[in-house]
Design a protein around this motif. Structure first.
Motif, PDB file in Angstrom:
ATOM      1  N   GLU D 171       0.828  -1.198   0.000  1.00 48.47           N
ATOM      2  CA  GLU D 171       0.000   0.000   0.000  1.00 48.47           C
ATOM      3  C   GLU D 171       0.874   1.265   0.000  1.00 48.47           C
ATOM      4  O   GLU D 171       0.674   2.181  -0.803  1.00 48.47           O
ATOM      5  CB  GLU D 171      -0.889  -0.025   1.249  1.00 48.47           C
ATOM      6  N   SER D 172       1.868   1.308   0.910  1.00 51.88           N
ATOM      7  CA  SER D 172       2.699   2.506   0.963  1.00 51.88           C
ATOM      8  C   SER D 172       3.580   2.594  -0.281  1.00 51.88           C
ATOM      9  O   SER D 172       3.919   3.695  -0.726  1.00 51.88           O
ATOM     10  CB  SER D 172       3.541   2.539   2.250  1.00 51.88           C
ATOM     11  N   LEU D 173       3.915   1.467  -0.898  1.00 50.86           N
ATOM     12  CA  LEU D 173       4.732   1.534  -2.106  1.00 50.86           C
ATOM     13  C   LEU D 173       4.007   2.299  -3.205  1.00 50.86           C
ATOM     14  O   LEU D 173       4.591   3.112  -3.919  1.00 50.86           O
ATOM     15  CB  LEU D 173       5.123   0.137  -2.591  1.00 50.86           C
ATOM     16  N   GLU D 174       2.720   2.069  -3.313  1.00 55.79           N
ATOM     17  CA  GLU D 174       1.961   2.791  -4.340  1.00 55.79           C
ATOM     18  C   GLU D 174       1.975   4.300  -4.093  1.00 55.79           C
ATOM     19  O   GLU D 174       2.125   5.098  -5.022  1.00 55.79           O
ATOM     20  CB  GLU D 174       0.517   2.287  -4.385  1.00 55.79           C
ATOM     21  N   LEU D 175       1.859   4.678  -2.830  1.00 55.54           N
ATOM     22  CA  LEU D 175       1.856   6.102  -2.498  1.00 55.54           C
ATOM     23  C   LEU D 175       3.240   6.719  -2.671  1.00 55.54           C
ATOM     24  O   LEU D 175       3.376   7.845  -3.167  1.00 55.54           O
ATOM     25  CB  LEU D 175       1.352   6.297  -1.061  1.00 55.54           C
ATOM     26  N   VAL D 176       4.270   5.987  -2.284  1.00 50.21           N
ATOM     27  CA  VAL D 176       5.633   6.497  -2.448  1.00 50.21           C
ATOM     28  C   VAL D 176       5.943   6.647  -3.940  1.00 50.21           C
ATOM     29  O   VAL D 176       6.520   7.639  -4.385  1.00 50.21           O
ATOM     30  CB  VAL D 176       6.642   5.559  -1.755  1.00 50.21           C
ATOM     31  N   ASP D 177       5.538   5.654  -4.704  1.00 53.30           N
ATOM     32  CA  ASP D 177       5.734   5.675  -6.157  1.00 53.30           C
ATOM     33  C   ASP D 177       5.152   6.965  -6.741  1.00 53.30           C
ATOM     34  O   ASP D 177       5.761   7.621  -7.595  1.00 53.30           O
ATOM     35  CB  ASP D 177       5.038   4.437  -6.738  1.00 53.30           C
ATOM     36  N   GLU D 178       4.010   7.342  -6.244  1.00 54.28           N
ATOM     37  CA  GLU D 178       3.305   8.510  -6.749  1.00 54.28           C
ATOM     38  C   GLU D 178       3.982   9.823  -6.341  1.00 54.28           C
ATOM     39  O   GLU D 178       4.021  10.779  -7.116  1.00 54.28           O
ATOM     40  CB  GLU D 178       1.889   8.456  -6.147  1.00 54.28           C
TER      41      GLU D 178
END
Lengths: 339, 339, 339, 339
Positions: D171-178
């Motif tokens: 979940e946090s990977l998607e946000l960090v990616d963004e």
């Protein structure tokens, strides 16, 4: 922040504590031990003033802000031994020796049933087998996934064995939760805190393996993550640490067993198979584990280890499993009588 | 270079081998195992030609120049278990469990006799106690030296206990050899090769402790140094290795016990006191040591541990020693029966 | 017990302290630092009353009975950096980078002179080479002994290089003392306390290598043993510790370099050859050693490493030594300018 | 299974390989290196017959079923150095020294901008700061989460710094990616294989930290997981391993830097802050990292370390950061010139 509640606090007094916390925009999580109760406060709230105001409430026994420490897993929170019921087994009960056995990985229904035959014939009640396999290389067998879980569920209904299997991430944890009796968190995930929190919200018991380079405090704090989310049913598992030693895969650190029994109310078992990685060492190390005071052992078994898709060289042969059970029960009796 | 001799070689054929070696300006050291014989060649002599000429001699079974390996300590040289007689104990005999107990250091005649009373009352036959103490700091108690040895000799004559005590250097080795029944080489000296060679020329049995960071091969090669000088009576002792773990002083590596029993004919015992450094862990780890297959244990005992001049916090109290003996004998019987 | 003496104490006051100690049947050893003085008291004498009586004497600055700690090696005893003169080198001087180079073992006069040619041509002033070799196996080349020392002495007179070589026991220490300029105590002997004491009574500087599993305190206490006997000229040497890592022989622990520079006045150098065991890693690790602040490096060189009798795979080739010197001097200058 | 493709294979021949794989019910993942191409085959397909049929196809250079090994990260797959572009930095370029600096955790906009001021003033182009913090205890500050990411994004727009921050789970990977320019996978997640796979499907560069007890092969295989999913932009980061050493938090293993540069085309940088845990050691260890050949360093900075919510004792003070940059650039130039 963690708030220990007076054993005899009234419901109303308890509600006052929760209210005081929520008024600060924080979340209160109630955690029940066998004979005590605590509230885990989530959010950043360590002003001295707030702590003092909490300490004045009648239901509050103690407020802990020394945050680097475990609390819920400790004897102070719960003095009597926690017994974790999995199927017909009561892991952590002084009079019972828990044996978990099965293949490293579920490779096929056929292979899994063959091992289950052997396991059941030894009078063992807990069956292990990996459907999701954390593998060092991306090119090795990664487990059968959901198909594997279905094979394991079939083992339960055919043999009456309770199922212990590993979850690797949040997605697989949900599936394991649905299909198995106990959810294993592997050594490589001992500090995967998101996974620990999710395990803490499951209603199934958790088998938490010690990380390869985890200190005792880190191990207990990993369990604390699970308890802090509300799941009290955690069994710890020592499985060897990484040292300079090159004659076995890892070095079994049996000193944690008596130490954890003193510090914590949680049961601790030992996995000698992963600790050594060599079939011939599994029996003597399993004997040592029972003698040192572990509540059980977990071992790998395979009917054709030379054809195993993973860790074949450490799998016990069927006849060795029977031999192990005889030896362990004799030592368990001797220890029980004399201590 | 090492030359294995045919079991049925005649004396004349053997003499020919020695002669061939000495003709090259080298020294031949004859080493006797229980059922085999070998010659250790000293000096630098690894010309291919010379090796070939030796291999042609009738008495020669095999010439080993692969020098990084142990040989005399191995099962290939001697397939049956070596039993080392110390006083009335037969260390390494399958039916006997050797227990060595006593204070860390000999501090006075009074303190030593008090511990000897306790040890003898438990039916233990081997007494330990340090007269020469290797200490990390130059400013701590370094042992009573010769006076300590005399107190130990007095323990033997009063209590009939056989004496095991450490030698730290060549000078103290001579004195220990004279006064004690078994010479201990400590962990810090496991690779003090001059001391090992001198121990190999003694007629007393040697207790060789594993170094804190020694691999299995290094441990066996240290013993090989002693055997290569002609002393076949070596007992190995696992005492914990140095790892990242901070909850106990060292980490007991019990996997070496079954491994050494497969690879070597030498007996192996375990010292749980130094391994953990905490009194409360000694009993469970001693139980594990017997369960894993060790031929015995060595533990520290003190009547007033809080006043001990060294390592007081790991010394068993007298009542714990009695309890330990009961537990270990029960486990030894269980293991003996079922394996 | 250790007594720090007031910097301005008179000879008479000092004599009074010695007298007070000897009256108790103890021995007083006077130890001189660059700008302070201390007395090491030998024998068991820690009665509170005696300590108090000493503290009243005018020459006494402080009495230390907290015995687990080093003192003479610390900045408190001597705040300025100790510079150890060996031949023309001043090891520990901020403006000098000490390089010690040579073969692992002295194998023959020819081989040794060939390496000395290379070493001298690089402008290096310190030559290493083992005459006494501590070897893991009793069957490998153990060094040429006295003959090796004579070859090294010949290197000094031919090339003007100062000689650094290892002593393994008390006997070889006497011979090394006689023939060499600096006596090396190897990693395996870092806690051979009898040898350390003897080194402390030598007038030659000592190169003390860190043991493979020594903590920082144990390392400093080993040096304290030498200083407590009266020899102030000790150079410390980090040479890698034993860890789980299997891609290099040991793991170089460079963090000790800045730490020791803060805690101790003794110079510290680094041996990257033994730390890694692989020729190709020696250069980068030597650069790192100088960058981290070491006073020098010690490396192994061989003209025909494939024929070396020991450690050939870690020996630098002649051209690599020259390249290393250029790189290290550039980094040393950069560090000197910017720090 | 992994199939190396001939550099000059035609599109049609390549399509034939994919077709052959898919016909078996398996998935083909095309992976592009700088100058080579490979196909990762997913699913269990190691029948000898199938491998042989693949080897006959014109596009196929080599089929690798030896599955325990890394391939895509190796020099064989890609001989030239991979350069990873992050903002204006080209990590891995020989002529550039990458410095990543910032606070351990994003605690507030104010604190973060204060550090960003310092970082930008030093001419540094890469900013670090944790929004999601993996913490040993459930009761310590766990990071600001999405709010933290927004503060970091603001740092980028205000200061032109590229943002490096950690993702803890899918979940946090998607946000960090963004929100960030580079996604960090922390040491505790190095073998969180589900997270690695997800990182492999991101289009952002990945900073992969070595696990505390990871071997070199395990480290490279973790990177292989990312490359095998199609993301070629991985920067490795050494950050210290767990050893017996107690004078610093971890032991920096600098030997991996030159080894990885020989074995792999991926850039490697060093994090001395986490390696030692002590502010005063960061500078010397950063210098050593550059001298050993690392492509850059990552350090923690805080303007008021005594008030930091995590790891304050290892954070550099602002003036130390400037000093570090000067020193590192001087050493980088010296190394560049002489090697």
């Amino acid at each position: 922040m963690l708030i220990a509640i007076h054993p005899k606090a009234s419901d109303k007094d308890l509600a006052n504590v929760v209210q005081a916390i929520e008024k600060m925009g924080l979340t209160a999580q109630l955690v029940l031990g066998n004979d005590r109760m605590a509230i885990v406060v989530k959010g950043d709230a360590k002003t001295e003033e707030f702590v003092k105001s909490l300490e004045l409430l009648p239901a509050v026994a103690e407020v802990t802000v020394a945050e680097q420490q475990w609390y819920l897993v400790g004897r102070k929170f719960c003095s009597s031994d926690t017994v974790v019921q999995v199927g017909q087994s009561r892991i952590g009960s002084r009079h019972e020796l828990a044996i978990i056995a099965g293949p490293c990985a579920v490779e096929s229904a056929e292979q899994t049933f063959a091992v289950a035959d052997v396991v059941a014939a030894c009078g063992i009640k807990l069956f292990r087998g990996g459907a999701y396999k954390p593998r060092t290389s991306p090119y090795t067998f990664q487990g059968l996934g959901l198909e594997g879980l279905r094979i394991l569920a079939e083992v339960r209904s055919r043999y009456g064995l309770a199922i212990v299997t590993e979850a690797m991430d949040e997605e697989s944890l949900e599936l394991v939760d649905e299909h198995a009796d106990m959810i294993q968190i592997g050594a490589r995930n001992m500090q995967n805190f998101s996974l620990l929190k999710k395990a803490g919200r499951s209603s199934k018991p958790i088998l938490l393996k010690r990380g390869m380079s985890a200190t005792l405090d880190e191990f207990l704090l990993a369990a604390e993550y699970i308890l802090a989310e509300g799941n009290p049913n955690v069994v710890l598992c020592e499985r060897g640490i990484r040292t300079f030693v090159n004659h076995s895969r890892n070095t079994l650190d049996l000193s944690v067993v008596p130490l954890i029994r003193r510090l914590s109310h949680l049961p601790i078992i030992v996995d000698p198979s992963h600790a050594c990685g060599i079939r011939e060492l599994v029996l003597p190390l399993a004997r040592a584990s029972v003698a040192v005071g572990a509540s059980g052992v977990m071992v790998e078994v395979h009917c054709n280890p030379q054809e195993a898709l993973s860790d074949g060289q450490q799998a016990l042969l069927p006849e060795m499993l029977a031999q192990m059970c005889t030896q362990l029960r004799a030592i368990h009796s001797a220890v029980l009588e004399k201590t």
